[in-house]
Design an enzyme around this catalytic site. Structure first.
Site, PDB file in Angstrom:
ATOM      1  N   ASP A   1    -100.974   8.149  15.720  1.00 29.11           N
ATOM      2  CA  ASP A   1    -101.676   8.747  16.871  1.00 29.11           C
ATOM      3  C   ASP A   1    -103.017   9.328  16.446  1.00 29.11           C
ATOM      4  O   ASP A   1    -103.194   9.741  15.293  1.00 29.11           O
ATOM      5  CB  ASP A   1    -100.779   9.834  17.493  1.00 29.11           C
TER       6      ASP A   1
ATOM      7  N   HIS B   1    -109.267   2.360  17.396  1.00 33.69           N
ATOM      8  CA  HIS B   1    -108.135   1.420  17.279  1.00 33.69           C
ATOM      9  C   HIS B   1    -108.410   0.386  16.191  1.00 33.69           C
ATOM     10  O   HIS B   1    -107.518   0.036  15.418  1.00 33.69           O
ATOM     11  CB  HIS B   1    -107.879   0.734  18.624  1.00 33.69           C
TER      12      HIS B   1
ATOM     13  N   LEU C   1     -90.285  -5.468   1.578  1.00 38.64           N
ATOM     14  CA  LEU C   1     -90.396  -4.395   2.585  1.00 38.64           C
ATOM     15  C   LEU C   1     -90.247  -5.031   3.958  1.00 38.64           C
ATOM     16  O   LEU C   1     -90.830  -6.087   4.208  1.00 38.64           O
ATOM     17  CB  LEU C   1     -91.776  -3.734   2.477  1.00 38.64           C
TER      18      LEU C   1
END
Ligand code: IPE
Ligand code: IPE
Ligand code: MG
Length: 251
Positions: free
Chosen positions: A16, A33, A127
Site C-alpha cells: 500500500d 504503481h 519460492l
C-alpha cells in the site's frame, strides 16, 4: 508449533501507498504503481534469497474496482505487462507463480496469460509467489462455501464440515497459513485480505510507502517476527515446557 526464531515460511503483504508515494513527488498516481512493480521484483528476490517458501502479494482487491476507471485500466495494463515481462525471469529463478482471486472478471487475454504463466512455472520449487488479483477474503470464504454446498447438493449427502475440510476449498489451499503479514503505507487494517488464513498470523505495519520497500524493510519485519511469541491460545509457561520437552527428546 511453528518456530519463530526461523525465517517465516509464508509472508503475505499488502503493498500500500503507491498513490501517496507519487503524490508526495507531484507525480500522477500511476507513477507510483509503476514504481511499485520494481519493489515487487526486489521483494521476490529478497524472499527467495532468505529462504521464504511462500510470498503472497495483494495486487488488486475486490473493492479496488471502485477506483476511477482510468486508474483501474492502468492497473490492469500494468498487470498484463508484468505478466509478459517478468515470467521468464521468474521461471529462470525457480519461482512458481500462482494467481488467486475471481479471475472471471478479467478479460480473456489476462486469463490466458495467467494460465500460461502458472503452467510454465508449475514445477518450480524455490519460492511460490502468489499474486492476489480481484481477491477478497470474503469472496474466498464464500466460494469455498459454495463448493461445499454444490458438492452436498450433487451427492445428496451433507457431510460434516471441519476447519481442515473447509480450508481445502480456499483459493490458497496449496499453501500453509501466513506466518507474517506486512502492510506498508501506514494503515493498520486488513482490507479484506486473507481473512480465514490470518487468524494467527503475526502482523507488522510500516509507514514506508510500497515503492520504497526493499530488502532492509523486509529484514526489519522478519526480525520483529523473530521476537514474537506465538502462543496459539496457550500460555508462555506451556510453551517453555514444550521447548524443554523437545530438548530432552533430542538429547
Ligand atoms: C496500493 O497503493 C496499490 C493498490 C491498491 C493497487 P494505493 O494505490 O492504494 O496507494 P495509496 O494508498 O492511495 O497511497
Ligand atoms: C489494499 O489497499 C489492497 C491492495 C493493496 C491491493 P487499499 O489501498 O485498496 O486499501 P484501503 O482501501 O485503504 O483499505
Ligand atoms: Mg491504498
Amino acid at each position: 508449533m511453528p518456530d519463530t526464531t526461523a525465517i517465516p515460511r509464508h509472508i503475505a503483504i499488502i503493498m500500500d501507498g503507491n498513490g501517496r508515494w507519487a503524490t508526495q513527488r507531484r507525480l500522477p498516481r500511476a507513477a507510483g504503481h509503476t514504481k511499485g512493480v520494481d519493489a515487487v521484483r526486489g521483494v521476490v528476490e529478497a524472499c527467495a534469497k532468505q529462504g521464504v517458501e511462500y510470498l503472497t502479494l495483494f495486487a488488486f482487491s475486490s473493492e479496488n474496482w471502485r477506483r476511477p476507471s482510468e486508474e483501474v485500466s492502468f492497473l490492469l495494463r500494468l498487470f498484463v505487462s508484468a505478466l509478459e515481462r517478468e515470467v521468464a525471469r521468474m521461471h529462470a529463478n525457480g519461482i512458481r507463480l500462482r494467481v488467486v482471486g475471481d479471475l472471471s472478471m478479467f478479460n480473456a487475454r489476462i486469463q490466458d496469460l495467467v494460465r500460461r504463466a502458472e503452467q510454465k512455472t508449475a514445477q518450480n520449487t524455490r519460492l511460490t509467489l502468489t499474486i492476489a488479483a480481484n481477491y477478497g477474503g470474503r469472496w474466498d470464504i464464500l466460494q469455498a462455501t459454495r463448493k461445499l454446498a454444490e458438492r452436498a447438493a450433487a451427492t445428496g449427502v451433507a457431510e460434516p464440515i471441519d476447519e481442515a475440510g473447509f480450508a481445502e476449498h480456499l483459493a490458497m489451499a496449496y499453501a500453509p497459513e501466513p506466518d507474517l503479514f506486512i502492510r506498508t503505507g501506514g494503515e493498520q487494517r486488513i482490507s479484506n485480505f486473507l481473512l480465514w488464513q490470518m487468524a494467527y498470523t503475526e502482523l507488522y505495519f510500516t509507514d514506508q510507502y510500497w515503492p520504497d520497500f526493499d530488502a532492509a524493510t523486509l529484514g526489519r519485519a522478519i526480525e520483529s517476527f523473530q521476537h514474537r511469541e506465538r502462543r496459539f491460545g496457550r500460555t508462555s509457561a506451556q510453551l517453555a515446557d514444550q521447548a524443554q520437552g523437545a530438548d530432552t527428546l533430542s538429547c
